[in-house]
Design a protein around this motif. Sequence first.
Motif, short mmCIF file in Angstrom:
data_model
loop_
_atom_site.label_atom_id
_atom_site.label_comp_id
_atom_site.label_asym_id
_atom_site.label_seq_id
_atom_site.Cartn_x
_atom_site.Cartn_y
_atom_site.Cartn_z
N GLU A 1 6.36 0.06 12.97
CA GLU A 1 6.23 1.26 12.17
C GLU A 1 7.11 2.35 12.75
N THR B 1 1.83 -7.33 5.08
CA THR B 1 1.32 -6.04 4.60
C THR B 1 2.39 -5.00 4.84
N ARG C 1 2.94 -0.94 4.35
CA ARG C 1 2.27 0.33 4.07
C ARG C 1 3.32 1.44 4.02
N GLY D 1 4.73 -0.83 8.90
CA GLY D 1 3.98 0.40 8.77
C GLY D 1 4.78 1.54 8.19
N PRO D 2 4.14 2.71 8.04
CA PRO D 2 4.79 3.86 7.42
C PRO D 2 6.05 4.29 8.16
N ILE E 1 0.85 -1.19 0.00
CA ILE E 1 0.00 0.00 0.00
C ILE E 1 0.89 1.24 0.00
N GLY E 2 0.73 2.09 -1.00
CA GLY E 2 1.50 3.32 -1.05
C GLY E 2 2.89 3.11 -1.64
#
Length: 357
Positions: free
Chosen positions: A306, A270, A272, A289-290, A255-256
Motif C-alpha cells: 500500500e 483484494t 482497496r 492497498g490505498p 473496494i472503493g
Amino acid sequence: MKALILSGGKGTRLRPLTYTGAKQLVPVANKPILWYGIERIVAAGITDIGIIISPETGAEVQAKTGDGDRFGARITYILQEQPAGLAHAVQIAQPFLEDAPFIMYLGDNLIQNNLDPFLDTFKAQNLDAMILLRPVANPSAFGVAKVDEKGRVLYLVEKPQVPPSNLALVGIYFFDRSIHHAIACIHPSKRGELEITDAIQCLIDQQKSVEACQLEGWWLDTGKKDDLLSANQIILDSYLVGSVQGQLDDQTQIIGRVEIGEGSKVVNSTIRGPAIIGRDCHIENCFIGPYSSIGDCSILIDADLEHSVILQGAQVVGIHQRIVDSLIGQRAQLTAAHRRPKALRFMIGDDCHVELT
C-alpha cells in the motif's frame, strides 16, 4: 504566448531511479509528472511549447512525450548541454521564444490551480514578470520572495539562512521579452549557474513591473521519494474516478475507487482504492492497498502493498510482508526466498533484481 518547460537536470534526490531515466518521467498515478504540466499549460490556451532537455535523458523525454499531438500542442525540444541554471535555459531557448511573452514551468512541479487566472493577470497588467508563491514551513530550502502589501516583489533571495518571509517561489514564472535583457546583465552564481532569481532581481532593480500571486491550492515538488508518494496520494484522492477494463475472477474483491487497465488480469486478490493498475498487468493472490499505483505490464504475485508506486514492467513475487511507502523502478524484480518478520520499505531503481533471504 509561448511556454518553456524545463525537463533537464540530474534528479539526484530521486536516485537510483534517475541514474537511468528522467525525473520528470517518473509517473504519478501512472502518468509522467511532466505531462501534468503540459496539460495545465494547454488548458490555459498555450500550445506552442518548448521543452529543455539534457543529453542524458533528452532522448527518453522526446520519445515518450512526442511532438505534442496527444496534448493538442506543438512541442519543440531544446538541448541544454550542461545544467548551467534556469536563466541559462531561457538564454538558449531565445531562438524558440523570440520576443514572445512566455510562461516558464519547472517540469517536476505539480499544482492544483489552473493557470488561466494568473495568465489573465499577467496580460491585463502588462507586467514584465510575475512569479507564483506559496507559504511553506521551511523557506530556507527554497528561493524566497519579499513582497509589499500590494503584491509587488521587493527582492528575492535563494535559500536564505534567515528568510525574509515564508513565501517560496513555486517554479512557475511569467515573463515578457525584457527577461532576455536581464539575463544578459547577470553573471554566474557561486554554483556556476545563471540564476533566474538574479535575472528577476535585475528587473526589479531596473524598476520593471514585477509582481507576485499566491497559490491557494496544493503545490507538490516531486524531487524526493516521499514527496512523490505524497503527490501520488493527492492525485489519486483528487482525480481518480475508477473503472475496471481488465479481467477479474470471482475471488477478487474491489473496494472503493479503483482503475484497472485493459488486458490486466486480477486473480484471488483484494484491491482497496484509491488505487490504479495499468494495462496488461497480472495480479494474483495480492492485497493492493490505498494510494498504490501499478505501472503497465507489471506482475505481482503473493504480495501485499500500500501507499507505493510500482513502475512499468516491475515484478514483485512472494513478498508475504506488507510493502509500504515504496518506489520500485521499471523492470525491477523483487522476490523473497523466506518470510521476513517486518514491514518493508524500498526505493529500487530500474532493472534491479532484489531477493530477500
